[in-house]
Design an enzyme around this catalytic site. Structure first.
Site, short mmCIF file in Angstrom:
data_model
loop_
_atom_site.label_atom_id
_atom_site.label_comp_id
_atom_site.label_asym_id
_atom_site.label_seq_id
_atom_site.Cartn_x
_atom_site.Cartn_y
_atom_site.Cartn_z
N CYS A 240 15.06 28.97 38.39
CA CYS A 240 15.32 27.60 38.88
C CYS A 240 16.79 27.46 39.24
O CYS A 240 17.65 27.36 38.35
CB CYS A 240 14.92 26.59 37.81
SG CYS A 240 15.30 24.88 38.28
N CYS A 243 18.43 24.14 38.34
CA CYS A 243 18.72 24.00 36.91
C CYS A 243 20.00 24.73 36.56
O CYS A 243 20.93 24.15 36.01
CB CYS A 243 17.59 24.61 36.06
SG CYS A 243 15.98 23.92 36.38
N ASP A 244 20.03 26.01 36.85
CA ASP A 244 21.04 26.88 36.25
C ASP A 244 22.11 27.38 37.23
O ASP A 244 23.05 28.05 36.82
CB ASP A 244 20.35 28.08 35.59
CG ASP A 244 19.31 27.63 34.57
OD1 ASP A 244 19.52 26.57 33.96
OD2 ASP A 244 18.30 28.32 34.41
#
Lengths: 414, 74
Positions: A240, A243-244
């Site tokens: 993701c 996300c990261d």
């Protein structure tokens, strides 16, 4: 003191809202019972539009909900959706008699249960709820599906320029809820039974019943098939980017894949990373030309064609990656702190494998009306077998599934 | 004390924060995309470079692990 304090007496609270067909169905029953049992048990009706605090306090998430109180505490399990008169009566007698079946489980009876609140599920919900079918949408996570993890969407019609994935999905959620769809989030489905005329779906705390079910559970990212990939997940191996990605500021990273996701996310990740190697198995991309142009213009991105990752090196965190050129057989070691992988999806259909027909990859087979091998059970969006998986056709699938679910339900009533 | 290490765009972070708020758990929300020192602290605490990471009174929870959070809240 609120309406739920019954001065030590037992009580029945009916939570309702406006424009809700099952609410309209239960109100006269509630009134009737209040005349019969009114001397032993208090009856109260709460419109949550007028008293949102009370709904919040008792965590009332769906309308209507019948909640029972005894000695100042909640007693017996709640009832929701289309509430059977016999069941309502039985609960009142249970409360008065001090005996309650299955204390902790709630029961919700709907017209349609939709599993998954991504574009397909929400589109279906917009159609069924607008047709005044009592619609329950259950999602294992927050509504939005994969689109909620996408930075921007540029090719979905009607959005007046690029739109952030989460914003697009918030619009769909609001639209579905505006027609009365009930969305239950963070609910993992633990069991299904599609064998009877009334279908049953259970989660950890609720039993849902409905005549028709629409499966829109979507798909999840395929994991990297290299040794230690699972061990290093979150320690360099990621799926993701939204996300990261921000944790790789100034880092050298790899992106794997050749489709739209890989190409678009590589461009997005270039905002953080100092350099990106895009590892692609073939000598061309399947991504759109627009996506490829943005990629080739970006000076921070290099492409390793005909290549695959063969080894991950690093003790606690990823440090280096060995890639192999499939044509020349040459291996190359690249310093990289992170790998973001976009190599396709795996359908989330484990739960349905013994009930509906699927292909060898686990995608659900449907006809062009989105009906599965079980009449009244539909599948739409990424979860079904098809060639193109875009937001646009997920939304189209959802609309079709909803229209045929509605026809199915009215055919039962004839 | 409860700390949630997160990034603004991460849906699992939103889920974790929403879940904590619904269960009336007070927490400090740390945006690791803006704060490098806190990002390093998160990585050293958790051995993870992915978000969310939750420090629940010293217990480190990686990802939105609902069963573990439920266990800790009760």
């Amino acid at each position: 003191m609120d309406e739920m304090n019954f001065n030590g007496k037992s009580g029945v609270a009916l939570f309702i809202t406006d424009d809700c067909p099952p609410c309209e169905a239960v109100v006269p029953v509630h009134d009737k019972f209040s005349k019969i049992y009114g001397k032993d048990i208090n009856f109260v009706t709460v419109n949550i539009k007028e008293k949102p605090d009370l709904a919040e306090k008792y965590k009332i998430r769906s309308m209507p909900t019948l909640m029972f109180m005894k000695d100042g505490n909640e007693a017996c399990s709640r009832l929701g959706g289309y509430i059977e008169t016999d069941e309502f009566k039985g609960r009142i007698e249970n409360v008065l008699g001090g005996k309650c079946p299955e204390m902790s489980r709630q029961k919700v009876t709907a017209d349609v249960i939709i599993l998954g609140a991504g574009p397909a599920g929400l589109s279906a919900a917009i159609y069924t709820a607008r047709s005044k079918l009592y619609t329950v949408v259950i999602d294992r996570a927050l509504p939005g599906g994969q689109v909620a993890t996408t930075y921007t969407v540029e090719n979905y019609a009607g959005t007046d320029g690029p739109i952030e994935g989460p914003a697009l999905m918030e619009n769909m959620v609001r639209q579905a809820e505006s027609f009365g769809a009930e969305i239950f989030e963070l609910k993992e489905v633990t069991g299904i039974d599609f064998s009877g005329r009334i279908r049953h779906v259970s989660t950890e705390d609720t039993d849902y019943y409905a005549k028709a079910v629409i499966i829109a559970t979507g798909a999840q990212p395929r994991h990297l098939a290299v040794d230690r990939a699972d061990e290093l997940q979150g320690k360099g191996v990621h799926y993701c980017a939204t996300c990261d990605g921000a944790l790789y500021q100034g880092a050298e990273i790899l992106v794997v894949g050749g489709g739209n996701s890989a190409v678009e996310e590589a461009v997005n990740l270039a905002k953080f990373a100092s350099g990106i190697t895009l590892v692609n198995l073939h000598d061309s991309f399947t991504a759109t030309k627009a996506g490829q142009n943005a990629l080739f213009r970006n000076k921070r991105i290099n492409v390793a064609w005909n290549s695959e990752i063969v080894e991950l090196i690093g003790e606690n965190f990823l440090e280096k990656v060995v890639i192999k050129n499939r044509k020349s057989g040459k291996r190359k070691t690249i310093a990289a702190e992170g790998i973001f992988t976009f190599i396709g999806m795996v359908p989330r259909t484990e739960l349905f494998k013994d009930s509906v027909d699927m292909d060898e990859k686990g995608y659900i087979l449907t006809d062009e009306n989105m009906e599965t091998s079980i009449p009244g059970v539909y599948a739409c969006g990424d979860v079904r077998r098809k060639n193109i998986r875009q937001i646009a056709n997920a939304v189209g699938d959802g609309a079709i599934a909803a229209i045929f679910a509605e026809k199915y339900i009215s055919s039962l009533e004839d | 004390m409860v700390k949630v290490y997160s990034t603004p765009t991460c849906p699992y972070c939103k889920m974790a924060k929403k879940f904590l708020a619904e269960n009336e758990v007070q927490f400090e929300d740390i945006d690791v995309s803006k704060d490098r020192d806190q990002a390093m602290e998160m990585i050293s605490k958790s051995g993870q470079r992915g978000v969310p990471v939750i420090d629940f009174n010293g217990e480190i929870i990686i990802g939105f692990d609902k069963p573990r959070l439920e266990h800790l809240i009760v």
